[in-house]
Design an enzyme around this catalytic site. Structure first.
Site, PDB file in Angstrom:
ATOM      1  N   ASN A   1       5.187 -11.064 -16.205  1.00 54.52           N
ATOM      2  CA  ASN A   1       4.549  -9.871 -16.778  1.00 54.52           C
ATOM      3  C   ASN A   1       5.619  -9.030 -17.489  1.00 54.52           C
ATOM      4  O   ASN A   1       6.503  -8.477 -16.840  1.00 54.52           O
ATOM      5  CB  ASN A   1       3.888  -9.078 -15.639  1.00 54.52           C
ATOM      6  CG  ASN A   1       3.145  -7.852 -16.129  1.00 54.52           C
ATOM      7  OD1 ASN A   1       3.293  -7.438 -17.279  1.00 54.52           O
ATOM      8  ND2 ASN A   1       2.359  -7.250 -15.258  1.00 54.52           N
TER       9      ASN A   1
ATOM     10  N   CYS B   1       1.169  -1.274 -19.151  1.00 54.59           N
ATOM     11  CA  CYS B   1       0.874  -2.620 -19.667  1.00 54.59           C
ATOM     12  C   CYS B   1      -0.121  -2.607 -20.821  1.00 54.59           C
ATOM     13  O   CYS B   1      -0.263  -3.598 -21.535  1.00 54.59           O
ATOM     14  CB  CYS B   1       0.355  -3.518 -18.552  1.00 54.59           C
ATOM     15  SG  CYS B   1       1.575  -3.770 -17.268  1.00 54.59           S
TER      16      CYS B   1
ATOM     17  N   HIS C   1      -3.323  -9.605 -21.878  1.00 53.73           N
ATOM     18  CA  HIS C   1      -2.101  -9.172 -21.194  1.00 53.73           C
ATOM     19  C   HIS C   1      -1.783 -10.202 -20.110  1.00 53.73           C
ATOM     20  O   HIS C   1      -2.681 -10.722 -19.449  1.00 53.73           O
ATOM     21  CB  HIS C   1      -2.321  -7.783 -20.580  1.00 53.73           C
ATOM     22  CG  HIS C   1      -1.223  -7.377 -19.651  1.00 53.73           C
ATOM     23  ND1 HIS C   1       0.100  -7.450 -20.011  1.00 53.73           N
ATOM     24  CD2 HIS C   1      -1.250  -6.918 -18.367  1.00 53.73           C
ATOM     25  CE1 HIS C   1       0.849  -7.044 -18.982  1.00 53.73           C
ATOM     26  NE2 HIS C   1       0.055  -6.720 -17.987  1.00 53.73           N
TER      27      HIS C   1
HETATM   28  O1  UT7 Z   1       0.136  -5.560 -15.268  1.00 52.58           O
HETATM   29  C1  UT7 Z   1      -0.369  -4.433 -14.647  1.00 52.58           C
HETATM   30  C2  UT7 Z   1      -1.426  -4.736 -13.693  1.00 52.58           C
HETATM   31  N1  UT7 Z   1      -0.924  -5.512 -12.585  1.00 52.58           N
HETATM   32  C3  UT7 Z   1      -1.632  -6.504 -12.137  1.00 52.58           C
HETATM   33  O2  UT7 Z   1      -2.640  -6.812 -12.738  1.00 52.58           O
HETATM   34  C4  UT7 Z   1      -1.238  -7.186 -10.858  1.00 52.58           C
HETATM   35  C5  UT7 Z   1      -2.456  -7.382 -10.008  1.00 52.58           C
HETATM   36  N2  UT7 Z   1      -2.206  -8.002  -8.726  1.00 52.58           N
HETATM   37  C6  UT7 Z   1      -1.831  -9.293  -8.563  1.00 52.58           C
HETATM   38  O3  UT7 Z   1      -1.548  -9.972  -9.521  1.00 52.58           O
HETATM   39  C7  UT7 Z   1      -1.839  -9.879  -7.165  1.00 52.58           C
HETATM   40  O4  UT7 Z   1      -2.486  -8.977  -6.296  1.00 52.58           O
HETATM   41  C8  UT7 Z   1      -0.426 -10.198  -6.611  1.00 52.58           C
HETATM   42  C9  UT7 Z   1       0.131 -11.430  -7.326  1.00 52.58           C
HETATM   43  C10 UT7 Z   1       0.494  -9.025  -6.798  1.00 52.58           C
HETATM   44  C11 UT7 Z   1      -0.495 -10.548  -5.123  1.00 52.58           C
HETATM   45  O5  UT7 Z   1      -1.418 -11.590  -4.901  1.00 52.58           O
HETATM   46  P1  UT7 Z   1      -2.534 -11.463  -3.758  1.00 52.58           P
HETATM   47  O6  UT7 Z   1      -3.263 -12.745  -3.714  1.00 52.58           O
HETATM   48  O7  UT7 Z   1      -3.326 -10.229  -4.073  1.00 52.58           O
HETATM   49  O8  UT7 Z   1      -1.682 -11.312  -2.450  1.00 52.58           O
HETATM   50  P2  UT7 Z   1      -1.620 -10.101  -1.408  1.00 52.58           P
HETATM   51  O9  UT7 Z   1      -0.969  -8.909  -2.013  1.00 52.58           O
HETATM   52  O10 UT7 Z   1      -2.981  -9.923  -0.788  1.00 52.58           O
HETATM   53  O11 UT7 Z   1      -0.654 -10.693  -0.325  1.00 52.58           O
HETATM   54  C12 UT7 Z   1      -0.983 -11.869   0.420  1.00 52.58           C
HETATM   55  C13 UT7 Z   1       0.161 -12.198   1.361  1.00 52.58           C
HETATM   56  C14 UT7 Z   1       0.665 -10.999   2.164  1.00 52.58           C
HETATM   57  O12 UT7 Z   1       0.976 -11.461   3.475  1.00 52.58           O
HETATM   58  P3  UT7 Z   1      -0.055 -11.230   4.709  1.00 52.58           P
HETATM   59  O13 UT7 Z   1      -0.216  -9.747   4.773  1.00 52.58           O
HETATM   60  O14 UT7 Z   1      -1.307 -11.950   4.294  1.00 52.58           O
HETATM   61  O15 UT7 Z   1       0.665 -11.850   5.849  1.00 52.58           O
HETATM   62  C15 UT7 Z   1       1.934 -10.605   1.461  1.00 52.58           C
HETATM   63  O16 UT7 Z   1       2.872  -9.977   2.314  1.00 52.58           O
HETATM   64  O17 UT7 Z   1       1.299 -12.656   0.605  1.00 52.58           O
HETATM   65  C16 UT7 Z   1       2.456 -11.941   1.006  1.00 52.58           C
HETATM   66  N3  UT7 Z   1       3.380 -11.852  -0.140  1.00 52.58           N
HETATM   67  C17 UT7 Z   1       4.242 -12.819  -0.458  1.00 52.58           C
HETATM   68  N4  UT7 Z   1       4.514 -14.002   0.121  1.00 52.58           N
HETATM   69  C18 UT7 Z   1       5.457 -14.774  -0.461  1.00 52.58           C
HETATM   70  C19 UT7 Z   1       3.480 -10.843  -1.052  1.00 52.58           C
HETATM   71  N5  UT7 Z   1       4.419 -11.161  -1.962  1.00 52.58           N
HETATM   72  C20 UT7 Z   1       4.905 -12.376  -1.608  1.00 52.58           C
HETATM   73  C21 UT7 Z   1       5.875 -13.218  -2.164  1.00 52.58           C
HETATM   74  N6  UT7 Z   1       6.131 -14.399  -1.572  1.00 52.58           N
HETATM   75  N7  UT7 Z   1       6.574 -12.903  -3.286  1.00 52.58           N
END
Ligand code: UT7
Length: 307
Positions: free
Chosen positions: A264, A111, A234
């Site tokens: 993204n 990225c 980004h």
């Molecule tokens: O570009 C390169 C660099 N990349 C980035 O900068 C990405 C950085 N990360 C992020 O943007 C965020 O961490 C995400 C958007 C990927 C995820 O958001 P989050 O607030 O960190 O959520 P999480 O991974 O902690 O997941 C929270 C919950 C989980 O469920 P439990 O374990 O709390 O029951 C996931 O299983 O959300 C669940 N989950 C979803 N639920 C509905 C994960 N993906 C989804 C989804 N729909 N698509």
């Protein structure tokens, strides 16, 4: 000698995939995606579109917006993580498509690719090796996604953006900073041709690293945060973008945001955002612009420029 961005271009595939469309593919909701990422939709390339074909269209757009002809370009750099093939490089395919007689190579910094590419281009111009460089960020991430993995497939999109840099004695890129730290490579990688990401951990490192990067960029250039007119970040996650804007005490109206429409697009996200704000007249001549990115590797970097 400075490297000045004299024109920009962009290309987005016609097909749009909304969050509602994704609800039919995986266990997710429009509300979850919007709240956690700010994404509402993304563009997805069709089978006939490739990274090189999108890169070519973005480059044609940038050339059309400049007063240069393809013969004036003396170097082509393409930032991509999703080349059509391992070789030839995407840059060589673009070179042939555009009938440009110039050296051409790819840069892979995930990225952060476009920031790395601008940094390299800037050094070629400063040393006098090049006068007019075509820099492209192009990605077809839809090929890399596991469309059954809700934690990654909702985050990415396809597209290409381009900028032409020309030698200028008055203004242009003021500084470029690039960094890498390979110790986190297990947090965000491609395995068996699919993206694997520990999103939450990447998120935390991204926010901290970008905050430090903003400090480093301002200190190195003896600038105050009030000197920055536009932040072009980004586009991975609106929450990360807001954290960086807060660090700069910048209202969101001074930040170019496209993540809602494009998701993204990795190395393409900054040139696409830049193109949008240049073309709609938000970014104006002489303004100070800060570009920054963070991505797999980890890699991160900033480019500060006077437009
Ligand atoms: O570009 C390169 C660099 N990349 C980035 O900068 C990405 C950085 N990360 C992020 O943007 C965020 O961490 C995400 C958007 C990927 C995820 O958001 P989050 O607030 O960190 O959520 P999480 O991974 O902690 O997941 C929270 C919950 C989980 O469920 P439990 O374990 O709390 O029951 C996931 O299983 O959300 C669940 N989950 C979803 N639920 C509905 C994960 N993906 C989804 C989804 N729909 N698509």
């Amino acid at each position: 000698m400075y490297s000045k961005i004299i024109s920009t271009g962009g290309y987005l595939p016609k097909k749009i995939l909304t969050n509602k469309d994704l609800e039919k593919k995986v266990d997710t909701t429009h509300e979850w995606i919007l709240e956690r990422t700010g994404i509402e939709q993304r563009h997805i390339a069709d089978d006939k579109e490739s990274t090189s074909s999108m890169a070519t269209k973005a480059a044609e757009d940038a050339l059309k917006n400049s007063n240069l002809k393809s013969v004036d370009i003396d170097l082509i750099i393409v930032a991509t993580t999703t080349p059509d093939q391992i070789f030839p490089s995407t840059a060589c395919i673009v070179q042939n498509n555009l009938n440009i007689n110039a050296p051409a190579f790819d840069i892979q910094a995930a990225c952060t690719g476009f920031i790395y590419a601008l940094s390299v281009a800037d050094n070629y111009i400063r040393t006098g090796f090049s006068k007019n460089i075509l820099v492209i960020g192009a990605e077809k991430y839809s090929n890399l996604l596991d469309w059954s993995d809700r934690s990654t497939c909702v985050l990415f999109g396809d597209g290409a953006g381009a900028a032409i840099l020309s030698a200028n004695k008055d203004k242009g890129i003021i500084s470029s900073l690039i960094h890498a730290d390979g110790q986190y490579n297990d947090l965000l990688s491609v395995e068996k041709n699919h993206i694997k990401m520990k999103g939450n951990e990447v998120f935390k490192v991204a926010v901290n690293t970008l905050s430090n990067l903003v400090d480093e960029t301002l200190t190195k250039n003896n600038l105050d945060k009030t000197d920055i007119d536009w932040l072009v970040p980004h586009q991975a996650n609106l929450r990360i973008i807001k954290a960086t804007a807060k660090k700069l005490s910048m209202p969101l109206e001074r930040v170019v945001v496209t993540v809602n429409k494009h998701a993204n697009t990795s190395a393409a996200s900054i040139p696409l955002a830049l193109n949008e704000a240049v073309r709609d007249g938000r970014i104006k001549e002489d303004q100070v612009i800060l570009l920054e990115a963070f991505g797999s590797g980890f890699t991160w970097g900033s480019v500060l420029l006077r437009y």
